[in-house]
Design a protein around this motif. Sequence first.
Motif, PDB file in Angstrom:
ATOM      1  N   ARG A   7      11.514  44.429 -27.758  1.00 38.43           N
ATOM      2  CA  ARG A   7      12.388  44.682 -28.911  1.00 38.43           C
ATOM      3  C   ARG A   7      13.124  45.992 -28.668  1.00 38.43           C
ATOM      4  O   ARG A   7      12.516  46.977 -28.232  1.00 38.43           O
ATOM      5  CB  ARG A   7      11.588  44.760 -30.198  1.00 38.43           C
ATOM      6  N   VAL A  18      17.730  43.491 -30.196  1.00 43.64           N
ATOM      7  CA  VAL A  18      17.252  42.635 -29.109  1.00 43.64           C
ATOM      8  C   VAL A  18      15.800  42.294 -29.411  1.00 43.64           C
ATOM      9  O   VAL A  18      14.994  43.181 -29.690  1.00 43.64           O
ATOM     10  CB  VAL A  18      17.349  43.365 -27.750  1.00 43.64           C
ATOM     11  N   VAL A  20      13.216  39.458 -27.545  1.00 44.07           N
ATOM     12  CA  VAL A  20      13.185  38.415 -26.532  1.00 44.07           C
ATOM     13  C   VAL A  20      11.886  38.528 -25.729  1.00 44.07           C
ATOM     14  O   VAL A  20      11.376  39.632 -25.535  1.00 44.07           O
ATOM     15  CB  VAL A  20      14.429  38.554 -25.610  1.00 44.07           C
ATOM     16  N   LEU A  22       9.754  39.183 -22.657  1.00 41.59           N
ATOM     17  CA  LEU A  22      10.080  40.125 -21.589  1.00 41.59           C
ATOM     18  C   LEU A  22      10.622  39.429 -20.339  1.00 41.59           C
ATOM     19  O   LEU A  22      11.617  39.860 -19.768  1.00 41.59           O
ATOM     20  CB  LEU A  22       8.840  40.961 -21.248  1.00 41.59           C
ATOM     21  N   ASP A  24      12.195  36.574 -20.120  1.00 39.23           N
ATOM     22  CA  ASP A  24      13.535  36.043 -20.391  1.00 39.23           C
ATOM     23  C   ASP A  24      14.589  37.132 -20.244  1.00 39.23           C
ATOM     24  O   ASP A  24      15.687  36.878 -19.730  1.00 39.23           O
ATOM     25  CB  ASP A  24      13.617  35.474 -21.805  1.00 39.23           C
ATOM     26  N   PHE A  25      14.275  38.349 -20.694  1.00 41.81           N
ATOM     27  CA  PHE A  25      15.223  39.458 -20.603  1.00 41.81           C
ATOM     28  C   PHE A  25      15.610  39.724 -19.152  1.00 41.81           C
ATOM     29  O   PHE A  25      16.731  40.106 -18.855  1.00 41.81           O
ATOM     30  CB  PHE A  25      14.613  40.714 -21.238  1.00 41.81           C
ATOM     31  N   CYS A  53      17.043  46.465 -14.957  1.00 38.82           N
ATOM     32  CA  CYS A  53      18.256  46.044 -15.651  1.00 38.82           C
ATOM     33  C   CYS A  53      19.175  47.243 -15.842  1.00 38.82           C
ATOM     34  O   CYS A  53      18.724  48.390 -15.872  1.00 38.82           O
ATOM     35  CB  CYS A  53      17.943  45.378 -16.989  1.00 38.82           C
ATOM     36  N   TRP A  55      21.962  47.343 -18.342  1.00 37.98           N
ATOM     37  CA  TRP A  55      22.804  46.950 -19.466  1.00 37.98           C
ATOM     38  C   TRP A  55      23.330  48.179 -20.189  1.00 37.98           C
ATOM     39  O   TRP A  55      22.576  49.116 -20.436  1.00 37.98           O
ATOM     40  CB  TRP A  55      22.009  46.117 -20.469  1.00 37.98           C
TER      41      TRP A  55
END
Length: 89
Positions: A7, A18, A20, A22, A24-25, A53, A55
């Motif tokens: 989260r 967010v 999801v 973990l 999947d992220f 990541c 982002w």
Amino acid sequence: PRFNVLRIYWDDQEQPSVEVPLGDFFCNAWGKYIQLTSQMVCVNPGANGALNCFWPMPFRKRCRITVENSNVEPATLFYQLNYALAPVP
């Protein structure tokens, strides 16, 4: 495999922007490891199995990141957060 939920909250939000599983992220859902190299997500092979990541995260004052393990089995989580501040449109 989908028991760890990521989260992310921006600034003073009460509800996450967010939420999801973990895996999947990081584009690795259903507990199946898949090596991936892209501009935003990198899943590395080898013993460390690092998930990275890159982002853009649109917060102005603070960002809060949580991971919840809803499994009865304990989970181990190693993490490192790096950031660079930039203007938020």
